[in-house]
Design an enzyme around this catalytic site. Structure first.
Site, PDB file in Angstrom:
ATOM      1  N   HIS A 282       0.774  -1.123  -0.096  1.00 25.67           N
ATOM      2  CA  HIS A 282      -0.015   0.114  -0.169  1.00 25.67           C
ATOM      3  C   HIS A 282       0.937   1.068  -0.109  1.00 25.67           C
ATOM      4  CE1 HIS A 282      -3.481   2.472   0.497  1.00 25.67           C
ATOM      5  NE2 HIS A 282      -3.748   2.280   1.871  1.00 25.67           N
ATOM      6  N   HIS A 321      -2.542  -2.187  -9.745  1.00 26.49           N
ATOM      7  CA  HIS A 321      -3.586  -1.626  -8.726  1.00 26.49           C
ATOM      8  C   HIS A 321      -4.853  -2.415  -8.883  1.00 26.49           C
ATOM      9  CE1 HIS A 321      -6.047   1.683  -6.898  1.00 26.49           C
ATOM     10  NE2 HIS A 321      -4.903   2.039  -6.639  1.00 26.49           N
ATOM     11  N   ASP A 377       2.742   5.199  -6.794  1.00 25.13           N
ATOM     12  CA  ASP A 377       3.791   5.251  -6.119  1.00 25.13           C
ATOM     13  C   ASP A 377       5.133   5.060  -7.021  1.00 25.13           C
ATOM     14  OD1 ASP A 377       1.606   3.460  -3.940  1.00 25.13           O
ATOM     15  OD2 ASP A 377       2.937   5.304  -3.436  1.00 25.13           O
TER      16      ASP A 377
HETATM   17  C1  SDX Z   1      -1.339   2.246  -3.263  1.00 28.32           C
HETATM   18  O1  SDX Z   1      -6.194   0.744  -3.433  1.00 28.32           O
HETATM   19  C2  SDX Z   1      -5.814   2.035  -3.485  1.00 28.32           C
HETATM   20  O2  SDX Z   1      -6.436   2.952  -3.836  1.00 28.32           O
HETATM   21  C3  SDX Z   1      -4.197   2.133  -2.889  1.00 28.32           C
HETATM   22  C4  SDX Z   1      -3.582   3.609  -3.574  1.00 28.32           C
HETATM   23  C5  SDX Z   1      -4.392   4.570  -2.738  1.00 28.32           C
HETATM   24  O3  SDX Z   1      -4.070   5.826  -3.221  1.00 28.32           O
HETATM   25  O4  SDX Z   1      -4.641   4.486  -1.570  1.00 28.32           O
HETATM   26  O5  SDX Z   1      -3.640   3.700  -4.844  1.00 28.32           O
HETATM   27  C6  SDX Z   1      -2.058   3.466  -3.068  1.00 28.32           C
HETATM   28  O6  SDX Z   1      -1.573   1.232  -2.442  1.00 28.32           O
HETATM   29  C7  SDX Z   1      -1.000   1.878  -4.674  1.00 28.32           C
HETATM   30  C8  SDX Z   1      -0.321   0.465  -4.939  1.00 28.32           C
HETATM   31  C9  SDX Z   1       0.993   0.452  -4.349  1.00 28.32           C
HETATM   32  N1  SDX Z   1       1.647  -1.031  -4.309  1.00 28.32           N
HETATM   33  C10 SDX Z   1       2.552  -1.481  -5.098  1.00 28.32           C
HETATM   34  O7  SDX Z   1       2.820  -0.621  -6.079  1.00 28.32           O
HETATM   35  C11 SDX Z   1       3.037  -2.621  -4.694  1.00 28.32           C
HETATM   36  C12 SDX Z   1       3.181  -3.442  -5.930  1.00 28.32           C
HETATM   37  N2  SDX Z   1       1.701  -3.762  -6.570  1.00 28.32           N
HETATM   38  C13 SDX Z   1       1.231  -5.204  -6.160  1.00 28.32           C
HETATM   39  O8  SDX Z   1       1.551  -5.798  -5.167  1.00 28.32           O
HETATM   40  C14 SDX Z   1      -0.294  -5.304  -6.465  1.00 28.32           C
HETATM   41  O9  SDX Z   1      -0.559  -5.001  -7.806  1.00 28.32           O
HETATM   42  C15 SDX Z   1      -1.414  -4.465  -5.713  1.00 28.32           C
HETATM   43  C16 SDX Z   1      -1.333  -4.798  -4.309  1.00 28.32           C
HETATM   44  C17 SDX Z   1      -1.168  -2.908  -5.786  1.00 28.32           C
HETATM   45  C18 SDX Z   1      -2.707  -4.890  -6.206  1.00 28.32           C
HETATM   46  O10 SDX Z   1      -2.704  -6.188  -6.012  1.00 28.32           O
HETATM   47  P1  SDX Z   1      -4.064  -7.029  -6.545  1.00 28.32           P
HETATM   48  O11 SDX Z   1      -5.179  -6.306  -6.917  1.00 28.32           O
HETATM   49  O12 SDX Z   1      -4.456  -7.926  -5.276  1.00 28.32           O
HETATM   50  O13 SDX Z   1      -3.690  -7.762  -7.381  1.00 28.32           O
HETATM   51  P2  SDX Z   1      -3.064  -9.450  -7.688  1.00 28.32           P
HETATM   52  O14 SDX Z   1      -2.036  -9.444  -6.499  1.00 28.32           O
HETATM   53  O15 SDX Z   1      -4.039 -10.129  -7.402  1.00 28.32           O
HETATM   54  O16 SDX Z   1      -2.033  -9.498  -9.004  1.00 28.32           O
HETATM   55  C19 SDX Z   1      -2.745  -9.970 -10.163  1.00 28.32           C
HETATM   56  C20 SDX Z   1      -1.836 -10.515 -11.025  1.00 28.32           C
HETATM   57  C21 SDX Z   1      -0.929 -11.587 -10.172  1.00 28.32           C
HETATM   58  O17 SDX Z   1      -0.383 -12.474 -11.019  1.00 28.32           O
HETATM   59  P3  SDX Z   1      -0.843 -14.184 -11.226  1.00 28.32           P
HETATM   60  O18 SDX Z   1      -0.746 -14.815  -9.735  1.00 28.32           O
HETATM   61  O19 SDX Z   1      -2.473 -13.784 -11.526  1.00 28.32           O
HETATM   62  O20 SDX Z   1      -0.127 -14.638 -12.236  1.00 28.32           O
HETATM   63  O21 SDX Z   1      -0.841  -9.678 -11.218  1.00 28.32           O
HETATM   64  C22 SDX Z   1       0.482  -9.937 -10.560  1.00 28.32           C
HETATM   65  C23 SDX Z   1       0.145 -10.948  -9.244  1.00 28.32           C
HETATM   66  O22 SDX Z   1       1.329 -11.585  -9.238  1.00 28.32           O
HETATM   67  N3  SDX Z   1       1.093  -8.627  -9.919  1.00 28.32           N
HETATM   68  C24 SDX Z   1       2.273  -8.305 -10.002  1.00 28.32           C
HETATM   69  C25 SDX Z   1       2.224  -7.072  -9.663  1.00 28.32           C
HETATM   70  N4  SDX Z   1       1.194  -6.587  -9.036  1.00 28.32           N
HETATM   71  C26 SDX Z   1       0.249  -7.520  -9.446  1.00 28.32           C
HETATM   72  N5  SDX Z   1       3.375  -8.929 -10.498  1.00 28.32           N
HETATM   73  C27 SDX Z   1       4.470  -8.186 -10.521  1.00 28.32           C
HETATM   74  N6  SDX Z   1       4.552  -6.967  -9.779  1.00 28.32           N
HETATM   75  C28 SDX Z   1       3.506  -6.179  -9.510  1.00 28.32           C
HETATM   76  N7  SDX Z   1       3.753  -5.245  -9.017  1.00 28.32           N
END
Ligand code: SDX
Length: 463
Positions: A282, A321, A377
């Site tokens: 997050h 996201h 971010d």
């Molecule tokens: C913020 O919610 C909000 O509005 C948050 C925010 C706000 O203003 O409050 O916007 C601020 O928190 C932005 C997000 C910051 N976090 C990151 O940048 C961390 C990296 N991102 C991930 O951890 C992820 O994308 C999330 C947590 C942001 C979202 O995760 P989801 O929606 O649960 O998606 P998921 O984990 O189910 O991913 C779907 C697929 C998966 O692949 P498969 O297992 O299906 O093959 O995408 C992959 C994940 O492995 N994936 C990534 C990835 N994000 C998702 N793979 C590599 N790198 C990534 N960053």
């Protein structure tokens, strides 16, 4: 409410039309008609779907609330597919172009842009509540020099509840207003105090002659008696504050609402938001992005790094996201400001790595097939670094403006007649009806002399 008889009579062989969902439970052959409002059904309407009279009834199961609306809210609108973000209906692009953070904070809280008089009063109230009780400094003395500032902020925001005990009267509108003002006003001071403690520097008190973002920079960096914030940098920080102010029901806002639903004071509810924001998935992602860019070290290392991401060795931080399945509109705006800030502060080699990393990722089916785009971010840390803000302060900088969003969401929660204490259900997967076994009759060595050979492993699911 669904009624079985009505549903059964009306769905026999013909479309019922109207905003209802017709469900047939094939376990019993019973049919139900459930109202659809705002594109949703009330999961409580599922409870009458039973297999026996004394059955608890059906629930919805939605771990991490992927498809669950927890509230009605009029604060922030996001269209994840189209990459749209609006606060009280005003596009984020226009707010960044024309507004200031304090004006946006007013908009979030009061659902309208302020008149000049209202803005003057709001600004006066915030600027004149930036000081914190001197005992906060004594609290900070208990932290090691390398204490993470988010851990310090988490504790000090919660501690505010002890200085303002009357805030427990959450129905009093004057108390609500003062808590909103105090939180928006004091979180930058608490944040700056955490930084100054970690650097071993004397604290800098708020300066009421400066704007909100200038004052924060002054409390961070002022040495001796002078500090002239560069207006271009202060403006860039103010835009970043606007971009981070609110984002509908994200993880930390959900935490504020859940904790606030117990009717605790708003300082304690916002402290829960700080705790949730701390996580690297997050708000902690901006700090993780800078560490990732430093780990990559050069553009030549990007292919190997991306291979590692695709092999699930690590995530591409700052990408992806839950809602945006397109470019986060905030990332687009921040990227524009990065160039402007670096013109003032000088080039940063990490920007070249970030830009090339984005380009390569968006050319790669692994990311585009999963709709992984830069989020808020990905570039923000480059601006914070250009402002000479240390990496472990990045998420603290995120928490400062998000405080106005958390406050607005808490106020909306308090005024929502549908809300009550948050208490989800579960699907129980554990054992049942086990008898207690006296320790002498349990399996395993009689007793262990000296320290246990190894700690009992925590049960892992499926272990
Ligand atoms: C913020 O919610 C909000 O509005 C948050 C925010 C706000 O203003 O409050 O916007 C601020 O928190 C932005 C997000 C910051 N976090 C990151 O940048 C961390 C990296 N991102 C991930 O951890 C992820 O994308 C999330 C947590 C942001 C979202 O995760 P989801 O929606 O649960 O998606 P998921 O984990 O189910 O991913 C779907 C697929 C998966 O692949 P498969 O297992 O299906 O093959 O995408 C992959 C994940 O492995 N994936 C990534 C990835 N994000 C998702 N793979 C590599 N790198 C990534 N960053």
């Amino acid at each position: 409410m669904a009624t079985k008889d009505k549903a059964k009579a009306e769905t026999d062989g013909k479309a019922t039309g109207g905003d209802t969902l017709s469900i047939t439970d094939n376990r019993t052959g019973e049919s139900y008609e459930i109202e659809i409002n705002d594109g949703t059904i009330r999961t409580m309407d599922l409870r009458q779907i039973k297999v026996a009279e004394h059955d608890f009834g059906m629930m919805g199961y939605d771990p991490a609330f992927l498809n669950t609306a927890s509230c009605r809210s009029a604060i922030t609108y996001i269209d994840g597919e189209a990459g749209i973000l609006q606060h009280r209906g005003i596009p984020i692009e226009q707010l960044c172009e024309h507004s200031t953070y304090l004006e946006v904070a007013y908009l979030l809280v009061f659902d309208e842009l302020p008149t000049q008089a209202q803005l003057d009063r709001w600004t006066y109230d915030v600027i004149h509540h930036t000081f914190v009780h001197e005992d906060i400094k004594k609290m900070n003395e208990g932290y090691r020099h390398d204490a993470h500032p988010m851990g310090m902020l988490l504790a000090s925001v919660g501690a505010l509840s002890t200085f303002y005990p009357t805030a427990k009267d959450t129905e009093d509108h004057e108390e609500r207003y003062m808590a909103a003002i105090r939180l928006i006003a004091k979180v930058p001071t608490l944040a700056a105090f955490a930084y100054r403690h970690s650097m071993g520097y004397p604290y800098v008190y708020p300066d009421n002659e400066l704007s909100y973002s200038e004052n924060f920079l002054s409390m961070l960096f002022k040495m001796e008696n002078t500090y002239e914030p560069d207006p271009r940098l202060a403006k860039a920080l103010d835009v970043l504050f606007i971009l981070h102010a609110d984002h509908e029901q994200n993880c930390s806002t959900n935490a504020v609402r859940a904790v606030g639903s117990s009717d605790v004071d708003p300082y304690s509810a916002v402290a829960a938001g700080v705790a949730a924001l701390y996580g690297p998935l997050h708000g902690g992602a901006n700090e993780a992005v800078l560490r990732m860019l430093r780990q990559i070290e050069s553009v030549e290392n990007i292919p190997d790094f991306l291979e590692g991401v695709k092999n699930r060795e690590q995530k591409l931080m700052g990408f992806g996201h839950r809602v945006y399945k397109n470019y986060d509109p905030r990332a687009r705006i921040i990227k524009k400001h990065v160039d402007e800030v670096l013109e003032v502060t000088g080039e940063n080699p990490l920007l070249e790595i970030a830009t090339e990393l984005e380009k390569r990722a968006l050319d790669d089916d692994f990311f585009t097939s999963r709709k992984l785009y830069p989020n808020v971010d990905f570039y923000s840390g480059l601006i914070y670094e250009a402002l000479r803000i240390p990496t472990n302060m990045f998420t603290v900088i995120f928490a400062i403006p998000r405080t106005s969003g958390w406050v607005a969401q808490w106020l909306e929660l308090k005024d929502d007649p549908e809300q009550k204490i948050a208490r989800p259900r579960q699907i129980y997967t554990g054992k049942r009806d086990q008898d207690y076994v006296p320790i002498a009759e349990r399996d395993g060595p009689e007793k262990i002399t000296g320290p246990p050979a190894r700690r009992p492993k925590l049960l892992r699911r499926g272990a």
